[in-house]
Design an enzyme around this catalytic site. Structure first.
Site, mmCIF file in Angstrom:
data_model
loop_
_atom_site.group_PDB
_atom_site.id
_atom_site.type_symbol
_atom_site.label_atom_id
_atom_site.label_comp_id
_atom_site.label_asym_id
_atom_site.label_seq_id
_atom_site.Cartn_x
_atom_site.Cartn_y
_atom_site.Cartn_z
ATOM 1 N N LEU A 156 0.864 -1.196 0.000
ATOM 2 C CA LEU A 156 0.000 0.000 0.000
ATOM 3 C C LEU A 156 0.897 1.242 0.000
ATOM 4 C CD1 LEU A 156 -3.149 0.424 0.045
ATOM 5 C CD2 LEU A 156 -2.824 1.187 2.399
ATOM 6 N N ARG A 179 4.511 -4.577 5.494
ATOM 7 C CA ARG A 179 5.255 -4.959 6.704
ATOM 8 C C ARG A 179 4.923 -4.020 7.852
ATOM 9 N NH1 ARG A 179 10.763 -4.897 3.519
ATOM 10 N NH2 ARG A 179 9.656 -3.016 2.886
ATOM 11 N N ARG A 235 5.748 -7.238 -10.058
ATOM 12 C CA ARG A 235 6.841 -7.844 -10.811
ATOM 13 C C ARG A 235 6.529 -9.330 -10.943
ATOM 14 N NH1 ARG A 235 8.094 -3.713 -12.529
ATOM 15 N NH2 ARG A 235 9.993 -2.494 -12.240
ATOM 16 N N GLU A 264 9.617 -12.335 -18.633
ATOM 17 C CA GLU A 264 9.065 -11.522 -19.729
ATOM 18 C C GLU A 264 10.170 -11.007 -20.654
ATOM 19 O OE1 GLU A 264 7.083 -8.814 -16.959
ATOM 20 O OE2 GLU A 264 8.421 -7.214 -17.629
ATOM 21 N N HIS A 283 3.257 -6.042 -19.856
ATOM 22 C CA HIS A 283 3.909 -5.093 -18.939
ATOM 23 C C HIS A 283 3.679 -3.661 -19.437
ATOM 24 C CE1 HIS A 283 7.506 -4.461 -15.990
ATOM 25 N NE2 HIS A 283 6.658 -3.429 -15.946
HETATM 26 P P1 NAP Z 1 6.280 2.075 -2.888
HETATM 27 O O1 NAP Z 1 5.619 3.394 -2.765
HETATM 28 O O2 NAP Z 1 7.685 1.915 -2.410
HETATM 29 O O3 NAP Z 1 5.345 1.010 -2.146
HETATM 30 C C1 NAP Z 1 5.741 -0.303 -1.917
HETATM 31 C C2 NAP Z 1 4.761 -0.938 -0.936
HETATM 32 O O4 NAP Z 1 5.100 -2.318 -0.794
HETATM 33 C C3 NAP Z 1 4.809 -0.329 0.457
HETATM 34 O O5 NAP Z 1 3.501 -0.243 0.954
HETATM 35 C C4 NAP Z 1 5.626 -1.336 1.263
HETATM 36 O O6 NAP Z 1 5.221 -1.274 2.621
HETATM 37 C C5 NAP Z 1 5.218 -2.639 0.579
HETATM 38 N N1 NAP Z 1 6.216 -3.692 0.717
HETATM 39 C C6 NAP Z 1 7.517 -3.641 0.380
HETATM 40 N N2 NAP Z 1 8.118 -4.802 0.647
HETATM 41 C C7 NAP Z 1 7.169 -5.617 1.173
HETATM 42 C C8 NAP Z 1 7.178 -6.948 1.643
HETATM 43 N N3 NAP Z 1 8.308 -7.689 1.667
HETATM 44 N N4 NAP Z 1 6.025 -7.472 2.100
HETATM 45 C C9 NAP Z 1 4.888 -6.734 2.100
HETATM 46 N N5 NAP Z 1 4.821 -5.464 1.666
HETATM 47 C C10 NAP Z 1 5.948 -4.909 1.209
HETATM 48 O O7 NAP Z 1 6.300 1.579 -4.386
HETATM 49 P P2 NAP Z 1 5.313 1.989 -5.583
HETATM 50 O O8 NAP Z 1 5.768 3.258 -6.184
HETATM 51 O O9 NAP Z 1 3.915 1.862 -5.103
HETATM 52 O O10 NAP Z 1 5.661 0.795 -6.614
HETATM 53 C C11 NAP Z 1 5.552 -0.554 -6.223
HETATM 54 C C12 NAP Z 1 6.125 -1.483 -7.280
HETATM 55 O O11 NAP Z 1 5.213 -1.614 -8.356
HETATM 56 C C13 NAP Z 1 7.421 -1.036 -7.954
HETATM 57 O O12 NAP Z 1 8.573 -1.298 -7.148
HETATM 58 C C14 NAP Z 1 7.413 -1.854 -9.239
HETATM 59 O O13 NAP Z 1 8.081 -3.084 -9.062
HETATM 60 C C15 NAP Z 1 5.925 -2.104 -9.491
HETATM 61 N N6 NAP Z 1 5.466 -1.378 -10.686
HETATM 62 C C16 NAP Z 1 5.009 -2.060 -11.771
HETATM 63 C C17 NAP Z 1 4.573 -1.374 -12.891
HETATM 64 C C18 NAP Z 1 4.071 -2.069 -14.109
HETATM 65 O O14 NAP Z 1 4.251 -1.564 -15.196
HETATM 66 N N7 NAP Z 1 3.384 -3.197 -13.983
HETATM 67 C C19 NAP Z 1 4.607 0.022 -12.920
HETATM 68 C C20 NAP Z 1 5.061 0.681 -11.802
HETATM 69 C C21 NAP Z 1 5.491 -0.021 -10.683
HETATM 70 P P3 NAP Z 1 6.188 -1.757 3.813
HETATM 71 O O15 NAP Z 1 7.529 -1.163 3.531
HETATM 72 O O16 NAP Z 1 5.521 -1.240 5.048
HETATM 73 O O17 NAP Z 1 6.202 -3.243 3.772
HETATM 74 C C1 8YV Z 2 7.935 0.262 -16.746
HETATM 75 C C2 8YV Z 2 7.647 -0.368 -14.292
HETATM 76 O O1 8YV Z 2 7.194 -0.502 -17.639
HETATM 77 O O2 8YV Z 2 8.003 1.690 -13.233
HETATM 78 C C3 8YV Z 2 8.137 0.477 -13.177
HETATM 79 O O3 8YV Z 2 8.655 -0.103 -12.202
HETATM 80 O O4 8YV Z 2 7.607 -1.545 -14.211
HETATM 81 C C4 8YV Z 2 7.125 0.263 -15.512
HETATM 82 O O5 8YV Z 2 6.649 1.539 -15.312
HETATM 83 C C5 8YV Z 2 9.305 -0.290 -16.768
HETATM 84 O O6 8YV Z 2 10.090 0.167 -15.745
HETATM 85 C C6 8YV Z 2 9.924 0.020 -18.112
HETATM 86 O O7 8YV Z 2 11.129 -0.585 -18.204
#
Ligand code: NAP
Ligand code: 8YV
Length: 317
Positions: A156, A179, A235, A264, A283
């Site tokens: 979150l 956490r 991821r 991927e 993705h």
């Molecule tokens: P963020 O603001 O750092 O939030 C991460 C959340 O995950 C926090 O609430 C953290 O809370 C929780 N967390 C971290 N480690 C954990 C664990 N071991 N167990 C349970 N909860 C855990 O990150 P964000 O900006 O929201 O982005 C999150 C992730 O989304 C990115 O790191 C990336 O991998 C993914 N993402 C994917 C895409 C896509 O294209 N599909 C795009 C953007 C991002 P606690 O620290 O309290 O545990």
């Molecule tokens: C992108 C993502 O697709 O921001 C991230 O963590 O997974 C995505 O926004 C990716 O990073 C592009 O390489």
């Protein structure tokens, strides 16, 4: 480098082209990703490079950092930076930048798109109409509602909060697992397993890397159960993909909406062969023009700030 020369940077993997087109305004750009002989390029420019600009498509490890003695900064296109060895970067005295916040809304939009697509079987219904079955067979089988269903959000943070806001708009009952407990009006589950047992839809939006590898395993999928839905916009590494395939195939899990995969762009044939149970995306959660441009500009701003020894818009180490 002469004082009039622009700082030299190395692109390790491609990102949003319109933003990459702006790089020469600020830097002398070298392309490792398109080099016919990457080793020769590295040997040629190694002393000059002060910045790396990359993306999830290529790992940036200590071995590469070793080859670039004047490197100052690694600027990653993406909020997730599990492709960068941050520990090695810090040990090398390098700053690491990422691109948070500007993509929150797009990623949350796609997460809810996958919730709707899986629960209401939107792709299946589209195929039903295209294949002429509405006319030849009659009405499609009913689907399950989204509103008032229990959703559990794993993570979150910045994006998870936007997903929660949208779930509230869809009148869902919201829980989360992280956490550390947050001051929010949703049910907190200190245990992911307990959350999976209690909710009907599980949305993963935690960072990748060792701490979350296969955090969604067979036990969690079984806890979600035969009517349960898994959405992964985090991821691929977060989910044990083989366990997911088996749970879907055996009917121990209802459906999955997936934007990310373990290897991927390779997507297991077994997931592709279950169109009734899976909705698959390449993705693309952040992949809108506006968002990718904003991410690209942040990559540039992080590079410029670090090279000029100013605070970076987003530094992770
Ligand atoms: P963020 O603001 O750092 O939030 C991460 C959340 O995950 C926090 O609430 C953290 O809370 C929780 N967390 C971290 N480690 C954990 C664990 N071991 N167990 C349970 N909860 C855990 O990150 P964000 O900006 O929201 O982005 C999150 C992730 O989304 C990115 O790191 C990336 O991998 C993914 N993402 C994917 C895409 C896509 O294209 N599909 C795009 C953007 C991002 P606690 O620290 O309290 O545990
Ligand atoms: C992108 C993502 O697709 O921001 C991230 O963590 O997974 C995505 O926004 C990716 O990073 C592009 O390489």
């Amino acid at each position: 480098m002469s004082t009039s020369e622009k700082p030299h940077i190395l692109v390790t993997a491609p990102w949003y082209q319109a933003a990459m087109d702006e790089l020469p305004n600020f830097f002398t750009v070298h392309r490792l990703d398109t080099a016919s002989d990457p080793d020769a390029l590295l040997a040629d420019v190694r002393e000059k490079i002060v910045g790396l600009a990359g993306s999830h498509d290529m790992k940036i490890n200590g071995a590469l950092m070793d080859k670039l003695p004047n490197l100052k900064v690694v600027s990653n296109f993406g909020v997730g930076y599990d492709n960068v060895d941050v520990e090695a970067a810090t040990a090398h005295g390098l700053k690491v930048g990422n691109t948070p916040d500007v993509l929150n809304d797009c990623v949350a939009d796609l997460a809810l798109g996958l919730v709707l697509a899986t629960c209401r079987k939107i792709p299946q219904a589209d195929r039903y109409v295209r294949d002429g079955k509405w006319e030849s067979v009659g009405n499609m089988a009913f689907t399950t509602r989204v509103h008032h269903r229990k959703v559990g959000i794993l993570g979150l943070g910045r994006i998870g909060q936007e997903i929660a806001d949208r779930c509230a708009g869809f009148k869902m009952e919201i829980g989360y697992h992280t956490r550390s407990k947050r001051d929010v009006p949703y049910t907190y589950y200190p245990s992911l397993l307990e959350m999976a047992q209690d909710v009907e839809i599980l949305i993963a939006i935690v960072p990748g890397g060792a701490a979350t590898k296969h955090i969604i395993n067979r036990e969690i999928l079984d806890a979600l159960g035969p009517q349960g839905v898994l959405i992964n916009v985090a991821r691929g590494s977060v989910v044990d993909e083989q366990a997911l395939i088996e749970a879907l195939r055996d009917g121990r899990l209802g459906a999955a909406g997936l934007d990310v995969f373990e290897a991927e762009p390779k997507v297991p044939q077994a997931l592709r062969d279950m169109p009734d149970r899976t909705v698959l995306q390449p993705h693309q959660a952040s992949a809108t023009h506006d968002t990718r441009m904003a991410m690209g500009r942040m990559v540039i701003d992080n590079l410029r700030a670090a090279i000029d020894e100013r605070p970076m818009p987003s530094q992770v180490n």
